[in-house]
Scaffold this active site. Sequence first.
Site, mmCIF file in Angstrom:
data_model
loop_
_atom_site.group_PDB
_atom_site.id
_atom_site.type_symbol
_atom_site.label_atom_id
_atom_site.label_comp_id
_atom_site.label_asym_id
_atom_site.label_seq_id
_atom_site.Cartn_x
_atom_site.Cartn_y
_atom_site.Cartn_z
ATOM 1 N N SER A 113 25.345 -32.133 21.828
ATOM 2 C CA SER A 113 24.127 -32.073 21.025
ATOM 3 C C SER A 113 23.367 -30.768 21.177
ATOM 4 O O SER A 113 23.434 -30.112 22.214
ATOM 5 C CB SER A 113 23.166 -33.193 21.446
ATOM 6 O OG SER A 113 23.758 -34.451 21.358
ATOM 7 N N ILE A 124 14.491 -33.478 16.939
ATOM 8 C CA ILE A 124 15.683 -33.754 16.156
ATOM 9 C C ILE A 124 16.895 -33.330 16.968
ATOM 10 O O ILE A 124 17.061 -32.153 17.302
ATOM 11 C CB ILE A 124 15.641 -33.007 14.801
ATOM 12 C CG1 ILE A 124 14.348 -33.321 14.035
ATOM 13 C CG2 ILE A 124 16.899 -33.319 13.984
ATOM 14 C CD1 ILE A 124 14.149 -34.782 13.672
ATOM 15 N N GLU A 125 17.764 -34.272 17.265
ATOM 16 C CA GLU A 125 19.019 -34.027 17.965
ATOM 17 C C GLU A 125 20.141 -34.063 16.932
ATOM 18 O O GLU A 125 20.213 -34.988 16.136
ATOM 19 C CB GLU A 125 19.222 -35.110 19.027
ATOM 20 C CG GLU A 125 20.478 -34.979 19.832
ATOM 21 C CD GLU A 125 20.621 -36.094 20.878
ATOM 22 O OE1 GLU A 125 21.648 -36.104 21.562
ATOM 23 O OE2 GLU A 125 19.725 -36.963 20.972
ATOM 24 N N ILE A 126 20.996 -33.054 16.954
ATOM 25 C CA ILE A 126 22.133 -33.003 16.044
ATOM 26 C C ILE A 126 23.380 -32.928 16.899
ATOM 27 O O ILE A 126 23.473 -32.077 17.804
ATOM 28 C CB ILE A 126 22.034 -31.790 15.091
ATOM 29 C CG1 ILE A 126 20.689 -31.836 14.339
ATOM 30 C CG2 ILE A 126 23.213 -31.798 14.115
ATOM 31 C CD1 ILE A 126 20.395 -30.583 13.553
#
Length: 132
Positions: A113, A124-126
Amino acid sequence: MIDHLDHLVLTTADEAACVRFYVDALGMRLERFTGGTPPVERRAFVFGRQKINLHVKGREFEPKAHLPVPGSLDLCFIASEPLDAVIARLEAHGIPIIEGPVRRTGATGPIRSVYVRDPDLNLIEISNPLQT
């Protein structure tokens, strides 16, 4: 009893900046629809089979959360492209990565991440799933 998440609602203080972040930087599709009480035109960010409905602070639709405030979300998205491509896209849009890439535990297993903040300072974690 519960199978999956259909949508969630994000409250923003700056609608234009929010739309730019989720549509331009993250690649979601902006959808307009009629809903709420009373029915009015609304906006949502659509991705995969989910969506994020948008409320503007002070102009929320009923029913709504008890205390809707911008910046109170912590969300994790699974990317459809490699994390290196995500990082490049974020950099191209001038969005600083505040942490990562790091290894985390997602709903279905290990993930890799990066973390950013949207215009309302939501975390916001992607992520990409890691092979086990």
